[in-house]
Design a protein around this motif. Structure first.
Motif, mmCIF file in Angstrom:
data_model
loop_
_atom_site.group_PDB
_atom_site.id
_atom_site.type_symbol
_atom_site.label_atom_id
_atom_site.label_comp_id
_atom_site.label_asym_id
_atom_site.label_seq_id
_atom_site.Cartn_x
_atom_site.Cartn_y
_atom_site.Cartn_z
ATOM 1 N N MET A 149 27.142 35.188 41.757
ATOM 2 C CA MET A 149 27.001 35.697 40.745
ATOM 3 C C MET A 149 28.579 36.921 40.771
ATOM 4 N N ILE A 150 28.789 37.363 42.513
ATOM 5 C CA ILE A 150 29.523 38.083 41.895
ATOM 6 C C ILE A 150 31.100 36.960 41.854
ATOM 7 N N ARG A 151 30.765 36.553 42.789
ATOM 8 C CA ARG A 151 32.378 35.388 43.289
ATOM 9 C C ARG A 151 32.970 35.230 41.311
ATOM 10 N N TYR A 152 31.453 34.433 40.568
ATOM 11 C CA TYR A 152 32.132 34.047 39.769
ATOM 12 C C TYR A 152 33.072 35.375 38.414
ATOM 13 N N LEU A 153 32.214 36.609 38.904
ATOM 14 C CA LEU A 153 32.891 37.563 37.445
ATOM 15 C C LEU A 153 34.218 37.695 38.974
ATOM 16 N N LEU A 154 34.685 38.125 39.407
ATOM 17 C CA LEU A 154 35.650 37.471 40.595
ATOM 18 C C LEU A 154 36.790 37.331 40.074
ATOM 19 N N ASN A 155 36.467 35.261 39.989
ATOM 20 C CA ASN A 155 37.074 34.272 39.581
ATOM 21 C C ASN A 155 36.813 34.657 38.331
ATOM 22 N N LYS A 156 36.878 35.011 37.189
ATOM 23 C CA LYS A 156 36.871 35.730 36.038
ATOM 24 C C LYS A 156 38.028 36.726 36.172
ATOM 25 N N MET A 157 37.703 37.552 36.875
ATOM 26 C CA MET A 157 38.977 38.653 36.832
ATOM 27 C C MET A 157 40.150 37.610 36.882
ATOM 28 N N LEU A 158 40.528 36.802 37.990
ATOM 29 C CA LEU A 158 41.200 35.794 38.301
ATOM 30 C C LEU A 158 41.916 35.145 37.410
ATOM 31 N N LEU A 159 41.251 34.782 36.593
ATOM 32 C CA LEU A 159 41.661 34.026 35.510
ATOM 33 C C LEU A 159 42.452 34.132 34.399
ATOM 34 N N THR A 160 41.777 35.924 34.242
ATOM 35 C CA THR A 160 42.388 36.564 32.836
ATOM 36 C C THR A 160 43.593 36.958 34.005
ATOM 37 N N LEU A 161 43.983 36.987 34.812
ATOM 38 C CA LEU A 161 45.444 37.318 35.670
ATOM 39 C C LEU A 161 46.289 36.127 35.263
ATOM 40 N N THR A 162 45.963 35.422 35.081
ATOM 41 C CA THR A 162 46.301 33.696 35.489
ATOM 42 C C THR A 162 47.222 33.812 33.843
ATOM 43 N N LYS A 163 45.943 33.547 33.169
ATOM 44 C CA LYS A 163 46.217 33.244 31.514
ATOM 45 C C LYS A 163 47.084 34.934 31.033
ATOM 46 N N HIS A 164 47.162 35.419 30.953
ATOM 47 C CA HIS A 164 47.997 36.671 30.864
ATOM 48 C C HIS A 164 49.635 36.855 31.727
ATOM 49 N N TYR A 165 49.271 36.584 32.800
ATOM 50 C CA TYR A 165 50.778 36.202 33.072
ATOM 51 C C TYR A 165 51.136 35.187 33.802
ATOM 52 N N HIS A 166 50.453 34.245 33.404
ATOM 53 C CA HIS A 166 50.997 32.747 33.828
ATOM 54 C C HIS A 166 51.486 32.971 35.534
ATOM 55 N N TYR A 167 49.905 33.203 36.200
ATOM 56 C CA TYR A 167 50.786 33.729 37.957
ATOM 57 C C TYR A 167 49.194 33.044 38.425
ATOM 58 N N ASP A 168 49.908 32.544 39.230
ATOM 59 C CA ASP A 168 48.601 31.347 39.865
ATOM 60 C C ASP A 168 48.395 31.151 41.241
ATOM 61 N N VAL A 169 47.202 31.948 40.622
ATOM 62 C CA VAL A 169 46.091 32.319 41.967
ATOM 63 C C VAL A 169 45.365 32.006 42.731
ATOM 64 N N ARG A 170 45.970 30.872 43.051
ATOM 65 C CA ARG A 170 44.920 30.035 43.902
ATOM 66 C C ARG A 170 44.973 30.389 44.873
ATOM 67 N N TYR A 171 45.956 30.359 45.565
ATOM 68 C CA TYR A 171 45.610 31.470 47.352
ATOM 69 C C TYR A 171 44.863 32.460 46.647
ATOM 70 N N GLN A 172 44.362 33.478 45.944
ATOM 71 C CA GLN A 172 42.721 34.691 45.733
ATOM 72 C C GLN A 172 41.909 33.572 45.570
ATOM 73 N N GLN A 173 42.254 32.378 44.895
ATOM 74 C CA GLN A 173 40.572 32.138 45.197
ATOM 75 C C GLN A 173 40.424 31.778 45.860
ATOM 76 N N ASP A 174 41.439 30.826 46.246
ATOM 77 C CA ASP A 174 40.646 30.363 48.099
ATOM 78 C C ASP A 174 40.120 31.031 48.954
ATOM 79 N N ILE A 175 40.959 32.777 49.059
ATOM 80 C CA ILE A 175 40.359 33.545 49.571
ATOM 81 C C ILE A 175 38.802 34.215 49.163
#
Length: 188
Positions: free
Chosen positions: A1-27
């Motif tokens: 569940m925590i991974r899901y919520l953290l990933n959702k936060m990363l996707l919000t960052l991607t959507k807002h700034y058009h920034y590739d967060v795949r390296y953070q998702q991998d971590i």
């Protein structure tokens, strides 16, 4: 569940700034404890102290440019714009056009460059020592610490991305819909 919520936060960052967060998702997917430590590191990276935003972003953007990471630099530019730093100042920081910058911001650009290159000067009194004294006179020891955090922390992002295989070269940055080539002042 925590991974899901953290990933959702990363996707919000991607959507807002058009920034590739795949390296953070991998971590996040590979090592939750490592990701949480990375998130803790972000508190150091976002520390501002008494330093005005334009000067603070001069240190952050300068550190990113020294590591040659276009997407990270673009994110910092977007954050600076969102924080209210004028586009003309951001453009001059990216281009390292210190003559176009307010004195305090030019001071930080020059200090950041000296810190990052660690070029010892020939004189007994080094130029970075003089600039450090000026910074302390303006914003105190707390301001110097905030700039030291900005310079050192913002170098981590490109290094981390390159180490994980996500590094990109920096060719241009967009500031208020205008392409800017880093380190090159506009032709007059």
């Amino acid at each position: 569940m925590i991974r899901y919520l953290l990933n959702k936060m990363l996707l919000t960052l991607t959507k807002h700034y058009h920034y590739d967060v795949r390296y953070q998702q991998d971590i996040l997917q590979a090592d939750l404890a490592a990701f949480l430590k990375f998130m803790g590191f972000q508190t150091m990276a976002t520390h501002s102290g008494p330093v005005p935003l334009d000067a603070l972003y001069a240190a952050r953007i300068g550190a990113l440019l020294s590591e040659d990471c276009g997407p990270c630099t673009q994110l910092a530019v977007d954050l600076a714009l969102e924080a209210g730093v004028p586009p003309t100042i951001i453009q001059a920081i990216v281009q390292r056009d210190v003559a176009a910058l307010p004195t305090e911001v030019a001071l930080v650009v020059n200090f950041t460059e000296l810190v990052l290159t660690r070029k010892p000067e020939a004189d007994a009194l080094r130029e970075d020592d003089v600039l450090r004294e000026e910074i302390v006179a303006l914003w105190g020891q707390q301001g110097l610490i905030a700039l030291a955090f900005a310079i050192s922390a913002y170098r981590v992002y490109p290094a981390l991305k390159y180490a994980l295989g996500y590094g990109k070269a920096c060719n241009q940055v967009i500031v208020a819909q205008q392409a800017v080539v880093p380190g090159k002042a506009p032709e007059q």
